[in-house]
Write a protein that holds these residues in place. Structure first.
Motif, mmCIF file in Angstrom:
data_model
loop_
_atom_site.group_PDB
_atom_site.id
_atom_site.type_symbol
_atom_site.label_atom_id
_atom_site.label_comp_id
_atom_site.label_asym_id
_atom_site.label_seq_id
_atom_site.Cartn_x
_atom_site.Cartn_y
_atom_site.Cartn_z
ATOM 1 N N TRP A 1 -10.310 -22.909 11.277
ATOM 2 C CA TRP A 1 -11.454 -23.009 12.193
ATOM 3 C C TRP A 1 -11.030 -23.673 13.495
ATOM 4 C CZ3 TRP A 1 -14.303 -26.717 14.725
ATOM 5 C CH2 TRP A 1 -15.554 -26.325 15.193
ATOM 6 N N TRP B 1 -10.653 -22.532 17.983
ATOM 7 C CA TRP B 1 -11.337 -23.157 19.126
ATOM 8 C C TRP B 1 -10.487 -24.214 19.836
ATOM 9 C CZ3 TRP B 1 -14.457 -19.574 18.417
ATOM 10 C CH2 TRP B 1 -15.005 -19.292 17.163
ATOM 11 N N GLU C 1 -18.509 -15.703 16.401
ATOM 12 C CA GLU C 1 -18.700 -16.775 17.365
ATOM 13 C C GLU C 1 -18.826 -18.120 16.663
ATOM 14 O OE1 GLU C 1 -20.814 -15.916 20.845
ATOM 15 O OE2 GLU C 1 -21.163 -13.823 20.290
ATOM 16 N N ARG C 2 -18.629 -19.171 17.445
ATOM 17 C CA ARG C 2 -18.540 -20.499 16.860
ATOM 18 C C ARG C 2 -19.762 -20.864 16.024
ATOM 19 N NH1 ARG C 2 -17.079 -25.854 20.330
ATOM 20 N NH2 ARG C 2 -15.170 -24.664 20.593
ATOM 21 N N ASP C 3 -20.953 -20.583 16.527
ATOM 22 C CA ASP C 3 -22.149 -20.994 15.800
ATOM 23 C C ASP C 3 -22.500 -20.050 14.652
ATOM 24 O OD1 ASP C 3 -22.923 -18.821 17.270
ATOM 25 O OD2 ASP C 3 -24.652 -19.792 18.236
ATOM 26 N N GLN C 4 -21.692 -19.008 14.451
ATOM 27 C CA GLN C 4 -21.910 -18.088 13.338
ATOM 28 C C GLN C 4 -20.696 -18.022 12.423
ATOM 29 O OE1 GLN C 4 -22.736 -14.481 15.479
ATOM 30 N NE2 GLN C 4 -24.871 -15.036 15.875
ATOM 31 N N PHE C 5 -19.822 -19.003 12.544
ATOM 32 C CA PHE C 5 -18.561 -18.972 11.800
ATOM 33 C C PHE C 5 -18.790 -19.143 10.305
ATOM 34 C CE2 PHE C 5 -14.579 -20.626 10.152
ATOM 35 C CZ PHE C 5 -13.647 -19.796 10.771
ATOM 36 N N ASP C 6 -18.268 -18.211 9.518
ATOM 37 C CA ASP C 6 -18.371 -18.243 8.059
ATOM 38 C C ASP C 6 -16.952 -18.220 7.501
ATOM 39 O OD1 ASP C 6 -18.627 -17.713 5.346
ATOM 40 O OD2 ASP C 6 -20.305 -16.326 5.598
ATOM 41 N N SER D 1 -14.478 -18.769 23.059
ATOM 42 C CA SER D 1 -15.749 -19.023 22.383
ATOM 43 C C SER D 1 -15.851 -18.381 21.013
ATOM 44 C CB SER D 1 -16.910 -18.501 23.243
ATOM 45 O OG SER D 1 -16.847 -17.079 23.356
ATOM 46 N N ALA D 2 -14.874 -17.564 20.640
ATOM 47 C CA ALA D 2 -14.997 -16.817 19.391
ATOM 48 C C ALA D 2 -13.630 -16.388 18.891
ATOM 49 C CB ALA D 2 -15.884 -15.592 19.596
#
Length: 221
Positions: free
Chosen positions: A27, A31, A171-176, A208-209
């Motif tokens: 992760w 980023w 994207e960062r806020d949807q990272f699984d 960003s992704a």
């Protein structure tokens, strides 16, 4: 073969604290701050529509039985004209998968402590999208679509043939982490090709992704 590479040839699943540390490190790799400026022809911007899974009119072949462990030596992506050497990589000081150095921007890094491409599980391969002066090995990775082929030449001269079944920007806020780095179907030999994507923030020098291409073993040669 180095001792470090031999430890990666067990086809074993990562468990416990090792798995947790790997997911965190991967992760961070997506980023982390970088000293590389994007090439003028930058990757797709965050939010660019990319199919999630095969479209209805794409018929994918059945999965092939996983192969025995063997060191990957070269990756070929015919649709992109990619023919790249593979270098075994571990984790860096921050616990992230260490991509090839920028002087080897045409090479693809394989996480050697995980499954080998073709063996059961999800094999992880990372590559740069660009350098300060030119595109890198995965610069056009977003152009792949479900049904595209990826060939991995393995030690011994045999080839593991993969078929792409999913291409998406994460994207960062949807990272699984489980979806990106874990197997999508039990018992399959799968492959992940991962690079930076999205918008590049010059102030923080981060993307960003991540762009994630998922494929699965469909043949051998």
């Amino acid at each position: 073969m180095t001792a470090r590479e031999r430890t990666g040839l067990g086809g074993r699943l990562l468990t416990g604290t090792v798995w947790v540390a790997l997911l965190l490190g991967l992760w961070l790799w997506g980023w982390e701050v970088t000293d590389v400026r994007p090439h003028p022809s930058s990757p797709p911007a965050a939010g660019t529509p990319i199919p999630a899974g095969p479209p209805p009119d794409v018929r994918l072949p059945p999965a092939a039985r996983p192969l025995a462990d063997a060191l990957p030596q070269r990756v070929e992506i015919p649709a992109l004209g990619v023919r790249a050497p593979v270098v075994a990589r571990g984790l860096d000081a921050h616990g992230a998968v260490d991509p090839p150095p920028y002087r080897q921007a045409a090479a693809i890094g394989w996480y050697a402590a995980g499954p080998a491409p073709g063996a059961e599980g999800a094999a992880l391969m990372v590559g740069h999208t660009d350098t300060e002066t030119r595109p890198a090995v995965f610069h056009r990775l977003a152009a792949l679509r479900p049904g595209a082929r990826v060939r991995v030449l393995r030690a011994g001269g045999r080839v593991a043939e993969f078929t792409v079944d999913d291409v998406r920007t994460v994207e960062r806020d949807q990272f699984d982490a489980g979806w990106v780095y874990g197997p999508h179907r039990p018992g399959r030999a799968e492959l992940r090709l991962i690079t930076c994507a999205g918008t590049f923030d010059r102030a923080t020098r981060t993307y960003s992704a991540n762009l994630v291409v998922s494929a699965y073993l469909t043949g051998r040669a």
